[in-house]
Write an enzyme that holds these catalytic residues in place. Structure first.
Site, PDB file in Angstrom:
ATOM      1  N   TRP A  81       0.875  -1.176   0.000  1.00 31.69           N
ATOM      2  CA  TRP A  81       0.000   0.000   0.000  1.00 31.69           C
ATOM      3  C   TRP A  81       0.910   1.224   0.000  1.00 31.69           C
ATOM      4  O   TRP A  81       1.404   1.650   1.045  1.00 31.69           O
ATOM      5  CB  TRP A  81      -0.918   0.008   1.222  1.00 31.69           C
ATOM      6  N   ASP A  82       1.170   1.771  -1.198  1.00 36.39           N
ATOM      7  CA  ASP A  82       2.109   2.890  -1.294  1.00 36.39           C
ATOM      8  C   ASP A  82       1.436   4.242  -1.475  1.00 36.39           C
ATOM      9  O   ASP A  82       2.119   5.260  -1.583  1.00 36.39           O
ATOM     10  CB  ASP A  82       3.116   2.656  -2.418  1.00 36.39           C
ATOM     11  N   CYS A  83       0.093   4.248  -1.506  1.00 37.08           N
ATOM     12  CA  CYS A  83      -0.703   5.473  -1.623  1.00 37.08           C
ATOM     13  C   CYS A  83      -0.579   6.153  -2.990  1.00 37.08           C
ATOM     14  O   CYS A  83      -1.210   7.193  -3.221  1.00 37.08           O
ATOM     15  CB  CYS A  83      -0.341   6.491  -0.528  1.00 37.08           C
ATOM     16  N   CYS A  84       0.206   5.607  -3.916  1.00 32.63           N
ATOM     17  CA  CYS A  84       0.382   6.222  -5.233  1.00 32.63           C
ATOM     18  C   CYS A  84      -0.849   6.008  -6.118  1.00 32.63           C
ATOM     19  O   CYS A  84      -1.633   5.076  -5.917  1.00 32.63           O
ATOM     20  CB  CYS A  84       1.587   5.618  -5.943  1.00 32.63           C
ATOM     21  N   ASN A 138       8.293   3.046  -3.370  1.00 30.45           N
ATOM     22  CA  ASN A 138       7.654   4.364  -3.401  1.00 30.45           C
ATOM     23  C   ASN A 138       7.519   4.937  -1.988  1.00 30.45           C
ATOM     24  O   ASN A 138       6.513   4.737  -1.308  1.00 30.45           O
ATOM     25  CB  ASN A 138       6.282   4.263  -4.076  1.00 30.45           C
TER      26      ASN A 138
END
Length: 222
Positions: free
Chosen positions: A29-32, A151
């Site tokens: 879960w990298d929020c990108c 990321n």
């Protein structure tokens, strides 16, 4: 019989669209901005994956929005968190290798680990290039607190920090309390439903018809 029963419960009918493939599960879960939300990655796809602003509101210009990982306004929506529907079945979203799987749905069955025998219906809204332990046939379940990989800037930009290790994320359910409240349920899912870290557990998966429960969130289908 178990496979057909779960498909019927999910409203998918009785038959998968492809033969089974095998791989390993991971979390991330990298929020990108989702990788499938770029025009170049949408081949034979209806619609495009939902992209959100910094406050998790949908962006009307999803395809042209620059990713929050690159200083833009596009982020991963909190609606992509995994959701259990029974002790043996969950729904969610995933990152898969390459762009060919964008917006396709898969029935994942765990073959090892504490979730062995459990199943999950996932839709691919993100993609990756194989690196490190993650190979082309593996599936990364979108899980808050599941690790941000390469990321580092996305979650730091959207929420002010990252959680846990870049690979694997938080190491226990108690650490989920450190996440924003809107992401905590998706983090706890890993430890309460799957009963463990999920990373490197063996899986088998088959493409299936996408259920409306997933396409109504993502806005796309293939």
């Amino acid at each position: 019989m178990r496979f057909q029963t779960l498909l019927a419960v999910a409203g998918l009918g009785s038959f998968p669209l492809t033969h089974a493939a095998t791989g390993k599960s991971f979390t991330g879960w990298d929020c990108c901005k989702p990788g499938c939300a770029w025009q170049a990655n949408l081949r034979n796809v209806q619609g495009s994956p939902k992209v959100c602003d910094i406050n998790n509101n949908g962006l009307p210009n999803a395809l042209s929005a620059k990713s929050g990982c690159d200083g833009g306004t596009g982020y991963l929506c909190d609606a992509y968190v995994p959701t259990p529907v029974s002790d043996s079945l969950s729904y969610g979203f995933a990152t898969m290798g390459g762009a060919a799987n964008c917006c396709k749905c898969f029935l994942v069955t765990w073959k090892s680990g504490n979730a062995s025998g459990k199943q999950m219906l996932v839709q691919a809204v993100n993609n990756f290039e194989p690196a490190g332990d993650v190979k082309i046939g593996d599936i990364v379940i979108l899980t808050p607190g599941g690790g941000n990989g390469p990321n580092e800037t996305g979650c730091r930009s959207q929420y002010g920090k990252n959680w846990g290790q870049s690979g694997g994320g938080v190491s226990s359910g108690s650490e989920c309390a450190n996440l924003p409240q809107n992401l905590q349920g998706g983090c706890y899912w890993r430890y309460n439903w799957a009963r463990g870290a999920i990373n490197k557990w063996d899986i088998e998966y088959q493409q299936v018809t996408c259920p409306s429960r997933l396409t109504s969130i993502s806005g796309c289908s293939a």
